[in-house]
Motif scaffolding. Sequence first.
Motif, PDB file in Angstrom:
ATOM      1  N   GLU A  80       0.888  -1.381   0.153  1.00 22.43           N
ATOM      2  CA  GLU A  80      -0.432  -0.039  -0.130  1.00 22.43           C
ATOM      3  C   GLU A  80       0.842   1.443  -0.358  1.00 22.43           C
ATOM      4  N   GLY A  81       1.755   1.287   1.019  1.00 23.19           N
ATOM      5  CA  GLY A  81       2.752   2.203   0.866  1.00 23.19           C
ATOM      6  C   GLY A  81       3.428   2.570  -0.006  1.00 23.19           C
ATOM      7  N   LEU A  82       3.728   1.985  -1.905  1.00 26.59           N
ATOM      8  CA  LEU A  82       4.482   1.492  -2.939  1.00 26.59           C
ATOM      9  C   LEU A  82       3.012   2.317  -3.876  1.00 26.59           C
ATOM     10  N   VAL A  83       1.631   1.738  -3.402  1.00 26.21           N
ATOM     11  CA  VAL A  83       1.303   2.463  -4.497  1.00 26.21           C
ATOM     12  C   VAL A  83      -0.055   3.521  -4.039  1.00 26.21           C
ATOM     13  N   ALA A  84      -0.437   3.358  -2.626  1.00 29.97           N
ATOM     14  CA  ALA A  84      -0.637   4.672  -2.729  1.00 29.97           C
ATOM     15  C   ALA A  84      -0.347   6.373  -2.733  1.00 29.97           C
ATOM     16  N   PRO A  85       0.681   6.516  -2.872  1.00 27.16           N
ATOM     17  CA  PRO A  85       1.255   7.708  -3.120  1.00 27.16           C
ATOM     18  C   PRO A  85       0.461   7.620  -5.199  1.00 27.16           C
ATOM     19  N   SER A  86       0.240   7.090  -5.173  1.00 27.40           N
ATOM     20  CA  SER A  86      -0.278   7.059  -7.345  1.00 27.40           C
ATOM     21  C   SER A  86      -1.576   7.689  -7.435  1.00 27.40           C
ATOM     22  N   PHE A  87      -2.614   7.633  -5.756  1.00 24.45           N
ATOM     23  CA  PHE A  87      -3.773   8.517  -5.594  1.00 24.45           C
ATOM     24  C   PHE A  87      -3.614   9.338  -4.946  1.00 24.45           C
ATOM     25  N   GLN A  88      -2.670  10.310  -4.329  1.00 17.60           N
ATOM     26  CA  GLN A  88      -2.365  11.532  -3.155  1.00 17.60           C
ATOM     27  C   GLN A  88      -3.698  11.817  -3.885  1.00 17.60           C
ATOM     28  N   SER A  89      -3.670  12.610  -5.266  1.00 15.16           N
ATOM     29  CA  SER A  89      -4.507  13.991  -5.796  1.00 15.16           C
ATOM     30  C   SER A  89      -6.745  13.387  -5.685  1.00 15.16           C
ATOM     31  N   SER A  90      -6.546  12.191  -6.329  1.00 12.65           N
ATOM     32  CA  SER A  90      -7.603  11.328  -6.206  1.00 12.65           C
ATOM     33  C   SER A  90      -8.324  10.416  -5.166  1.00 12.65           C
ATOM     34  N   GLY A  91      -7.765  10.036  -4.451  1.00  9.45           N
ATOM     35  CA  GLY A  91      -7.854   9.244  -3.524  1.00  9.45           C
ATOM     36  C   GLY A  91      -9.021   9.504  -2.856  1.00  9.45           C
ATOM     37  N   MET A  92     -10.135   8.806  -2.655  1.00  8.67           N
ATOM     38  CA  MET A  92     -11.002   9.067  -1.303  1.00  8.67           C
ATOM     39  C   MET A  92     -11.285   8.197   0.168  1.00  8.67           C
ATOM     40  N   ALA A  93     -11.954   7.185  -0.160  1.00  6.11           N
ATOM     41  CA  ALA A  93     -11.694   5.830   0.242  1.00  6.11           C
ATOM     42  C   ALA A  93     -11.234   4.550   0.174  1.00  6.11           C
ATOM     43  N   PHE A  94     -10.808   3.226   0.798  1.00  2.13           N
ATOM     44  CA  PHE A  94     -10.772   2.710   0.808  1.00  2.13           C
ATOM     45  C   PHE A  94     -11.330   1.776   0.781  1.00  2.13           C
ATOM     46  N   LEU A  95     -12.769   1.101   0.163  1.00  2.00           N
ATOM     47  CA  LEU A  95     -13.700   0.482   0.891  1.00  2.00           C
ATOM     48  C   LEU A  95     -13.543  -1.070   1.202  1.00  2.00           C
ATOM     49  N   ASN A  96     -12.544  -1.920  -0.064  1.00  2.00           N
ATOM     50  CA  ASN A  96     -12.580  -3.059   1.039  1.00  2.00           C
ATOM     51  C   ASN A  96     -11.780  -3.773   0.402  1.00  2.00           C
ATOM     52  N   ALA A  97     -10.300  -5.561   0.008  1.00  2.00           N
ATOM     53  CA  ALA A  97     -10.171  -5.582  -0.718  1.00  2.00           C
ATOM     54  C   ALA A  97     -10.362  -7.390  -0.231  1.00  2.00           C
ATOM     55  N   ASP A  98      -9.911  -8.004  -0.691  1.00  2.00           N
ATOM     56  CA  ASP A  98      -9.437  -9.870  -0.279  1.00  2.00           C
ATOM     57  C   ASP A  98      -8.091  -9.884  -0.636  1.00  2.00           C
ATOM     58  N   LEU A  99      -7.857 -10.608   0.426  1.00  2.00           N
ATOM     59  CA  LEU A  99      -6.129 -11.104   0.286  1.00  2.00           C
ATOM     60  C   LEU A  99      -5.428 -12.483   0.094  1.00  2.00           C
ATOM     61  N   ASP A 100      -4.661 -12.685   0.027  1.00  2.00           N
ATOM     62  CA  ASP A 100      -4.136 -14.185  -0.135  1.00  2.00           C
ATOM     63  C   ASP A 100      -2.932 -14.230   0.009  1.00  2.00           C
ATOM     64  N   MET A 101      -2.012 -15.290   0.631  1.00  2.00           N
ATOM     65  CA  MET A 101      -0.732 -14.552   1.309  1.00  2.00           C
ATOM     66  C   MET A 101       0.092 -15.762   0.035  1.00  2.00           C
ATOM     67  N   ARG A 102       0.567 -15.618  -0.481  1.00  2.00           N
ATOM     68  CA  ARG A 102       0.947 -16.613  -1.392  1.00  2.00           C
ATOM     69  C   ARG A 102       2.240 -17.748  -1.407  1.00  2.00           C
ATOM     70  N   GLY A 103       3.065 -16.542  -0.567  1.00  2.00           N
ATOM     71  CA  GLY A 103       4.373 -17.687  -0.525  1.00  2.00           C
ATOM     72  C   GLY A 103       5.370 -16.076   0.356  1.00  2.00           C
ATOM     73  N   PRO A 104       6.716 -16.927   1.027  1.00  2.00           N
ATOM     74  CA  PRO A 104       6.826 -15.999   2.208  1.00  2.00           C
ATOM     75  C   PRO A 104       7.988 -14.533   1.531  1.00  2.00           C
ATOM     76  N   THR A 105       7.493 -13.750   2.597  1.00  2.00           N
ATOM     77  CA  THR A 105       8.645 -12.825   2.172  1.00  2.00           C
ATOM     78  C   THR A 105       9.777 -12.484   3.038  1.00  2.00           C
ATOM     79  N   PHE A 106      11.064 -12.516   3.064  1.00  2.00           N
ATOM     80  CA  PHE A 106      12.043 -12.540   3.583  1.00  2.00           C
ATOM     81  C   PHE A 106      12.982 -11.427   3.838  1.00  2.00           C
ATOM     82  N   VAL A 107      13.756 -10.753   5.227  1.00  2.00           N
ATOM     83  CA  VAL A 107      14.624  -9.623   5.199  1.00  2.00           C
ATOM     84  C   VAL A 107      15.558  -9.505   4.159  1.00  2.00           C
ATOM     85  N   GLY A 108      15.971  -8.576   2.783  1.00  2.00           N
ATOM     86  CA  GLY A 108      16.447  -8.644   2.474  1.00  2.00           C
ATOM     87  C   GLY A 108      15.764  -8.838   1.161  1.00  2.00           C
ATOM     88  N   ASP A 109      14.260  -9.050   0.596  1.00  2.00           N
ATOM     89  CA  ASP A 109      13.602  -9.208  -0.839  1.00  2.00           C
ATOM     90  C   ASP A 109      13.176  -8.133  -0.729  1.00  2.00           C
TER      91      ASP A 109
END
Length: 160
Positions: A80-109
């Motif tokens: 969200e931190g990487l994507v949200a700035p794109s909506f800086q001037s136009s975003g009004m609300a985050f309404l919902n989301a489905d979320l699926d963890m697909r694999g591990p992330t590690f320090v250094g990735d």
Amino acid sequence: MSDHDHKTVSLEAGIYCDDLPVGTRFQSKKRTVTETDLVSFVNLTWLTEELFTNTDPADRAGMGISGRVVPGGLVYTFAEGLVAPSFQSSGMAFLNADLDMRGPTFVGDTLHVQCEVIEQRISTRPNRGLVRTRNDVVNQRGETVLSYTPLRMMRVRPAV
């Protein structure tokens, strides 16, 4: 993401609802997860699961995963931190989301987000619309580690 030839937009200028017809794609910048990120997130959220806090090699061997794995919540907030700035001037609300963890992330990735618009409609209320994207969080090896489908209320581009 589908292999169809769709419009790609730049994240630099700010994106409005009407800039995002179904099939539009965009990609975020990249960010590497550091040990400091992991420790700060764990301390902030009090997510004290040993998987994230215990670095003793003997104990880690018994956990069945090597490396410094990071919580899925941290991966999502990075996305969200990487994507949200794109909506800086136009975003009004985050309404919902489905979320699926697909694999591990590690320090250094190093992560980036690939987005594709899968739903877009202008609202009956003036100057706004709804946009749903499929966001795939991808590591430096090209592996998708998290997918989610946020629905956002956004402004339409102001008339000139």
